[in-house]
Design a protein around this motif. Structure first.
Motif, PDB file in Angstrom:
ATOM      1  N   SER A  34       0.838  -1.200   0.000  1.00 15.21           N
ATOM      2  CA  SER A  34       0.000   0.000   0.000  1.00 15.21           C
ATOM      3  C   SER A  34       0.873   1.250   0.000  1.00 15.21           C
ATOM      4  O   SER A  34       2.097   1.187   0.136  1.00 15.21           O
TER       5      SER A  34
ATOM      6  N   ASP B   2      -5.244   5.051  -1.430  1.00 14.45           N
ATOM      7  CA  ASP B   2      -5.090   3.839  -0.630  1.00 14.45           C
ATOM      8  C   ASP B   2      -6.443   3.184  -0.365  1.00 14.45           C
ATOM      9  O   ASP B   2      -6.580   1.959  -0.421  1.00 14.45           O
TER      10      ASP B   2
ATOM     11  N   ARG C  20      -7.565  -0.673  -1.615  1.00 10.29           N
ATOM     12  CA  ARG C  20      -8.051  -1.720  -0.714  1.00 10.29           C
ATOM     13  C   ARG C  20      -9.411  -2.238  -1.157  1.00 10.29           C
ATOM     14  O   ARG C  20      -9.677  -3.446  -1.103  1.00 10.29           O
TER      15      ARG C  20
ATOM     16  N   ASP D 112       0.696  -3.602   4.685  1.00 16.27           N
ATOM     17  CA  ASP D 112       0.029  -2.347   5.035  1.00 16.27           C
ATOM     18  C   ASP D 112       1.059  -1.274   5.390  1.00 16.27           C
ATOM     19  O   ASP D 112       1.283  -0.942   6.566  1.00 16.27           O
TER      20      ASP D 112
END
Length: 576
Positions: A498, A521, A525, A537
């Protein structure tokens, strides 16, 4: 009288002029062979110098701020894609400031010094235990000390313990009335301190949103065109006004991803040699708007507590205590991916984390593996970390430009192949050969895949200056390619990194603000949820750790990221 004087001067110097002319003619005749043998290399050098001078003053397009050139370029999306896009855009919709002047006066905007937060008492209890949730209430005030009555501020929250090297990301909920809730899990025993940071006021976010929609040209790109000794440099971008100059269309035939350059005046479109970042536009905001982005004033500044800012966390309650409690615990609203303890990342949930402190363990994990890394410089940092760490991994010299790639490293003894390639445009690297501009989805379609193939993706940092629709389209192509890869090779390991937080000042905020990264982001996701991919993450890791934010995180964080990656590749073997 004046005419006579002039005639005398002309007659006096006529002989000198004639002598110089004859001397020049004699020199030329004597050296005619040398002149005839001047080669194209010399002329090309002169043209290159001319091109460099021109490129410094390359003509930039004039954008109409009332039009968007980017969002709807490329192939027309399917109806289901349009439906998903609307859902994604709605999911990241950000509260705007109250109606009023286009730009509020600084004194009416959020001031972290006048704002405050308070830790709320534990519900029905006098103490906190591991497994509980802690809530802090934040109230924002303006520079005159008056409470704000609307939301939209961008706040970050974390719970940490400097003594324990511990930290966990908090969740911020905007109540849209000047109040915010910062909620935290309590995963460790001992001291836990609340930290709330104002990244941008709601008024600053409004400026960033306008720039994203109206000025996709604020980072511009260029390409060199060359044929023989002729060369020209023109401006390129994903979206260029077509009413100013003829365009060269470099839209990808497989994905429909658009890319354009202004056509050179003398050369054809197929003479393009390379791609490069051209630069960053200046004077994008007014002096009044610039006051909203002041380091140490209203840009990444801590909000202070009105009372105690820390609690002492006790060990988990015993089951009997929970059963006898008169307070029914509410279902947890927090889903952090993990937390730091003693500077080591401890995942929460189903992930089983291994610490790869022994270099031989890393080598054994990667043995007989092909690791393909695609994306921006944040995943290139992983490539560089591994080749510096693992003794047997030797970089194979592909004569690629530094910090650009492609790169490759090999451990022939243990049959390890590690590769890195940057994603296709927009990419803000110094200079990439046109032949090396590859879209990730096309590269994925060329992989055989299988249980010994690892794919690592990090695509986010170079999309912050474009409307979110552009990022959605890029991820959609990558997702389809991943689905095809998993269909033909189900055992392929796919890991997505990420985005992460970074250091901000006024200039960086206008191009790479954490607010842009947060929005991308959340889209990433959502789009890969439910797919057989694994997430590192980086966002929560960079937020939870005590070291300053950086686009390329410090080594201790990268080490933990690599441990998560390797834990995915080589999970703990279950004992029979």
């Amino acid at each position: 009288m004046q005419k006579a004087t002039m005639c005398r001067y002309l007659s006096k110097y006529a002989f000198v002029f004639i002598l110089l002319a004859l001397s020049g003619l004699i020199f030329l005749l004597c050296n005619i062979h040398t002149v005839e043998n001047w080669n194209c290399h010399t002329i090309s050098t002169l043209y290159q110098l001319q091109t460099r001078i021109k490129s410094s003053f390359v003509d930039l397009p004039t954008f109409n701020p009332n039009r968007t050139f980017c969002a709807h370029l490329g192939q027309k999306p399917f109806p289901e894609d349009e439906l998903e896009e609307r859902y994604l855009l709605d999911s990241i919709a950000w509260p705007g400031p109250r109606p009023g002047p286009a730009t509020a006066a600084l004194r009416q905007t959020s001031d972290p010094v006048h704002s405050l937060f308070a830790i709320l008492p534990a519900k029905g209890r006098r103490e906190w235990h591991v497994g509980d949730e802690l809530e802090a209430l934040v109230q924002m005030h303006d520079f005159q000390g008056r409470p704000k009555h609307y939301g939209g501020d961008f706040l970050l929250a974390r719970l940490h313990s400097p003594e324990l090297g511990a930290g966990v990301a908090g969740k911020v909920v905007d109540h849209r009335n000047g109040f915010y809730s910062a909620m935290f899990p309590l995963p460790w025993v001992g001291s836990a301190q609340v930290e709330v940071t104002l990244v941008h006021s709601s008024e600053a976010v409004s400026v960033l949103r306008r720039l994203r929609e109206e000025r996709p040209d604020r980072v511009f790109f260029k390409s060199l065109f060359r044929l023989g000794f002729l060369s020209e440099t023109t401006v390129c971008n994903m979206c260029l006004p077509s009413d100013q100059q003829p365009l060269c269309n470099y839209t990808d035939l497989h994905t429909g991803e658009p890319w354009y350059c202004y056509k050179p005046k003398l050369l054809s479109c197929d003479t393009r040699i390379n791609h490069a970042k051209g630069g960053y536009l200046k004077h994008l905001i007014t002096n009044k708007e610039a006051l909203l982005f002041q380091s140490g004033v209203n840009l990444k500044v801590h909000v202070h507590a009105s009372g105690p800012d820390r609690v002492n966390v006790l060990p988990p309650r015993k089951e009997a205590e929970v059963e006898n409690s008169s307070v029914n615990p509410e279902p947890s609203k927090l889903t952090p991916s993990g937390y730091f303890y003693r500077d080591s990342w401890r995942p929460l949930g189903d992930v089983s984390m291994r610490q790869f402190n022994d270099l031989s363990d890393i080598t054994q994990c990667l043995k007989n593996k092909v690791i393909n890394m695609y994306g921006d410089s944040t995943v290139r940092q992983w490539f560089e970390y591994l080749i510096a760490l693992v003794p047997g991994l030797k970089e194979f010299n592909l004569h690629s430009p530094k910090n650009v790639g492609p790169f490759m490293a090999v451990d022939s003894t243990h049959n390890i192949l590690l590769k890195y390639r940057c994603h296709g445009p927009p990419i803000r690297f110094s200079t990439v050969l046109s032949s090396e501009l590859r879209y990730v989805s096309n590269e994925l379609d060329g992989l055989s895949g299988g249980p010994d193939t690892v794919v690592v993706l990090s695509v986010w940092a170079h999309f912050s200056t474009f409307p979110v629709e552009v990022y959605i389209r890029r991820l959609r192509h990558i997702r389809r390619a991943l689905v095809r890869l998993l269909d033909r090779a189900p055992g392929t390991i796919i890991v997505i990194r990420s985005g992460n937080l970074q250091a901000l000042d006024q200039e960086v905020s206008l191009f790479n603000s954490d607010w842009y990264s947060l929005q991308l982001d959340e889209v990433l996701r959502s789009m890969f949820k439910g797919l057989n991919v694994l997430l590192v993450d980086a966002w929560q890791m960079s937020l939870a750790h005590h070291l300053p934010h950086a686009l390329h995180p410090p080594e201790v964080i990268v080490k933990n990221m690599i441990d998560v990656l390797l834990s995915y590749v080589c999970p703990w073997k279950k004992r029979s």
